[in-house]
Scaffold this active site. Structure first.
Site: not given
Length: 387
Positions: A70, A199, A324
């Site tokens: 992404g 994914g 993140c």
């Protein structure tokens, strides 16, 4: 261990692993080696995977490009379009609650001659079409708004924002990393020109993602080298990753209605129980216009990290927000953007479910949560005298 951190990453399903194995052990050729049998077989597997992923979002296979995830897709969409079309204008619009893959990309462009407007959100973290419209300028070339927020789960009015952009002749990109496989998506009906996905967010492997680019759009390449992905993204194709991603997304789409009902029931039980039984808490994000699997709660008078560690000791894996930023001591930029003060934002907990979770796991989690919160508050000087 009970895993409730599926917004960060997901377990690869057995069916996905089985779909990938032949590409590791039998059809393992280089997909660009079109004149060898192993290469031809690998190319066929890659083509089928591309078709499957594209169809899942209502796109053509010629509009779907595989990436490493992404973050790469976001970088390519925003940098690629901005740099290729800078003669048309140098103004970009995004929001204050985007993933850092978008925010840091926009900061990079600001250092390279572009202007970026960061549109605010409401108390639920939702972007309003009228705020996008107010931010538009004659030199606006790109609008990027996330489909659904990765921390608080709020789903944005994507089709309406896309319609506005098309009316004004502006390209519209959405980071749909959290939404793909979780909610129905049709890029044509929703007026989406570019869409990012990854994914490993829907039980596929890590290291594989995709970018949908509407036919006719011109972007600079992000990665240079070979002529893979029809010359738009260099690097030997990750055929096992693409096959696994396709298998996972096919499962997600085919069973979406059944899966959504199961996950939503677990989500709502967690939210309703916490709000009813634990005082001084706040639900983050919209109550109904949210991802089926997302629970985001702030607990006043305790630190989120202490809550996470206590739950981990009981065998429950949750997070305090985006994976993140989990190593940062700063409060979530998303929670600050929806108006929460630092002291409340620090007490956040995100539970993100999958169809591999069960209601028994939810019940066990809720039995442990209340006593943990009570114990942590009993040690907090902030909580003294509150009762």
């Amino acid at each position: 261990m009970v895993y409730f951190d599926n917004a960060a990453t997901t377990k690869v399903k057995q069916e996905v692993l089985e779909a990938m194995l032949p590409v590791f052990t039998e059809n393992y050729g280089n997909a660009s080696s079109t004149y060898t049998t192993p290469g031809i077989n690998a190319r066929a597997a890659l083509t089928e995977a591309r078709r499957t992923v594209a169809e899942a979002i209502g796109a053509s296979e010629r509009e779907l490009y595989f990436t490493a995830g992404g973050s790469e897709s976001d970088n390519w969409a925003i940098k690629g379009y901005a740099l290729k079309n800078k003669e048309k204008g140098r103004h970009i619009i995004t929001t204050a609650v985007e993933h850092h893959a978008v925010l840091h990309t926009c900061e990079f462009l600001e250092k390279n001659g572009f202007e970026v407007t960061y549109v605010p959100v409401d108390e639920y973290g939702m972007v309003h079409v009228e705020d996008i419209e107010k931010a538009l300028r004659d030199d606006t070339i790109l609008v990027s708004v996330m489909f659904a927020n990765n921390e608080i789960g709020t789903i944005n009015p994507i089709a309406e924002i896309g319609a506005l952009c098309h009316e004004k002749g502006i390209v519209f990109h959405t980071d749909a990393v959290q939404a793909v496989g979780a909610v129905p998506i049709d890029v044509k009906a929703m007026n989406i020109d570019m869409l990012s996905m990854s994914g490993h967010k829907f039980h596929g492997p890590k290291g594989i993602g995709a970018l949908y680019i509407k036919k006719g759009l011109r972007l600079d390449n992000l990665i240079h080298g070979g002529a893979q992905e029809t010359g738009r993204r260099a690097g030997t194709e990750n055929v096992p990753g693409a096959v696994g991603m396709a298998a996972a997304l096919k499962l997600a789409v085919e069973h979406m209605e059944e899966k959504t009902a199961k996950i939503t029931a677990m989500r709502d039980k967690i939210i309703d129980t916490i709000l009813a039984e634990i005082p001084y808490v706040r639900l983050n994000g919209h109550r109904t216009k949210r991802l089926p699997n997302n629970v985001s709660i702030c607990f006043r008078y305790i630190e989120g990290e202490s809550l996470l560690l206590s739950l981990d000791m009981k065998g429950y894996v949750v997070s305090s927000g985006s994976a993140c930023t989990s190593g940062s001591l700063d409060p979530s930029h998303v929670l600050l953007a929806i108006g929460l003060p630092h002291e409340i934002a620090h007490g956040s907990m995100r539970v993100s479910l999958s169809d591999m979770n069960t209601m028994d796991e939810v019940d066990g989690f809720l039995r442990e949560l209340g006593p943990i919160v009570k114990r942590l508050r009993s040690m907090s000087p902030l909580f003294e005298g509150v009762e």
